[in-house]
Design a protein around this motif. Sequence first.
Motif, PDB file in Angstrom:
ATOM      1  N   GLN A  95     -40.563  17.244   3.792  1.00 11.02           N
ATOM      2  CA  GLN A  95     -39.161  17.268   4.455  1.00 11.02           C
ATOM      3  C   GLN A  95     -38.195  18.233   3.784  1.00 11.02           C
ATOM      4  OE1 GLN A  95     -38.799  14.692   6.898  1.00 11.02           O
ATOM      5  NE2 GLN A  95     -36.603  15.869   7.167  1.00 11.02           N
ATOM      6  N   GLN A  96     -38.218  18.433   2.676  1.00 12.54           N
ATOM      7  CA  GLN A  96     -37.377  19.321   1.797  1.00 12.54           C
ATOM      8  C   GLN A  96     -37.523  20.720   2.502  1.00 12.54           C
ATOM      9  OE1 GLN A  96     -34.631  18.696   0.102  1.00 12.54           O
ATOM     10  NE2 GLN A  96     -34.114  20.715  -0.845  1.00 12.54           N
ATOM     11  N   ASP A 132     -36.135  20.907   6.176  1.00 13.22           N
ATOM     12  CA  ASP A 132     -34.821  20.957   6.211  1.00 13.22           C
ATOM     13  C   ASP A 132     -34.420  22.255   5.665  1.00 13.22           C
ATOM     14  OD1 ASP A 132     -34.887  18.181   6.764  1.00 13.22           O
ATOM     15  OD2 ASP A 132     -34.370  17.604   5.009  1.00 13.22           O
ATOM     16  N   LEU A 133     -34.997  22.946   4.934  1.00 10.03           N
ATOM     17  CA  LEU A 133     -34.661  24.311   4.466  1.00 10.03           C
ATOM     18  C   LEU A 133     -34.876  25.393   5.714  1.00 10.03           C
ATOM     19  CD1 LEU A 133     -35.538  24.158   0.712  1.00 10.03           C
ATOM     20  CD2 LEU A 133     -33.107  24.550   1.523  1.00 10.03           C
ATOM     21  N   LYS A 152     -34.345  28.892  -2.414  1.00  9.70           N
ATOM     22  CA  LYS A 152     -34.480  27.389  -2.621  1.00  9.70           C
ATOM     23  C   LYS A 152     -35.638  26.936  -1.909  1.00  9.70           C
ATOM     24  CE  LYS A 152     -29.969  25.549  -2.408  1.00  9.70           C
ATOM     25  NZ  LYS A 152     -28.715  24.972  -1.652  1.00  9.70           N
ATOM     26  N   GLU A 185     -39.321  25.629  -3.368  1.00  2.41           N
ATOM     27  CA  GLU A 185     -39.789  24.334  -2.887  1.00  2.41           C
ATOM     28  C   GLU A 185     -41.302  24.420  -2.307  1.00  2.41           C
ATOM     29  OE1 GLU A 185     -38.779  21.376  -2.920  1.00  2.41           O
ATOM     30  OE2 GLU A 185     -40.072  20.442  -1.545  1.00  2.41           O
TER      31      GLU A 185
END
Lengths: 110, 135
Positions: free
Chosen positions: A59-60, A63-64, A86, A90
């Motif tokens: 998910q992270q 989203d990025l 970021k 990740e």
Amino acid sequence: MQEIAGENRQMVTTLIKYLLQEYPLKIDEIQRYLADKDAARLAASAHKLKGMIINYGAQQAHDLTFELERMGESGQLEMATITLDKLKQEFLRIEEYLHANDLGQGEYNP
Amino acid sequence: MKILIAEDDFVCRTLLQEILAEHGVCHVAVDGLEAMEAYKNALKDGHTFDLICLDIMMPGMNGQQVLQEIRKIEHDKGIGGNEMVKVIMTTALADGKNIMQAFIKGSCEAYLTKPIDKEKLLAEIEKLGLLEDDN
């Protein structure tokens, strides 16, 4: 992905190997478009990476990539370097997790 | 059931194939142009697809363009009603505009957002009456 390929271990391994080999190429591509200030290509590339990563339940990272895609679409790339950093972090975290769990080792041979 | 999976992402394509292979013969296209070619070839052979899973964002020719072209060919050839191929659009976007364009201009039967959910996909196919003879 687990729901669909759950019992098919060979498929799970193939798809994880694919991710591990493919994501650095996509990150490089995004980085190149960012350096060229090519917002449209950056958006398209981020969209493609997003479409891939969403299947892994990350998910992270999703989203990025979505954030990068929107920056590309709006042409506002001022914060894109930070978001991309970021995203790299990740992906490293994901890769560490996969290696720690002995997933996706070896070359990907479709 | 004869199925065409038109999807440029390897992972999505593989997962769709894994779900659908149990329910029919799957053909794959990796972009919009290949999808059109596959559709036209199937039409020429007289055995068109029952279902097309069509990604919206693909290189060359996007899913909406493919859908409009298919509907135009069907219209020109007098193919209507139940004879028309059933199309499920797939997209990573929770993007209402793209989806509404597909519904209104190209008249697809359903859409799914990614990640692909097996139960939702099979429920849509069942609603279209394409799973009736599976058992």
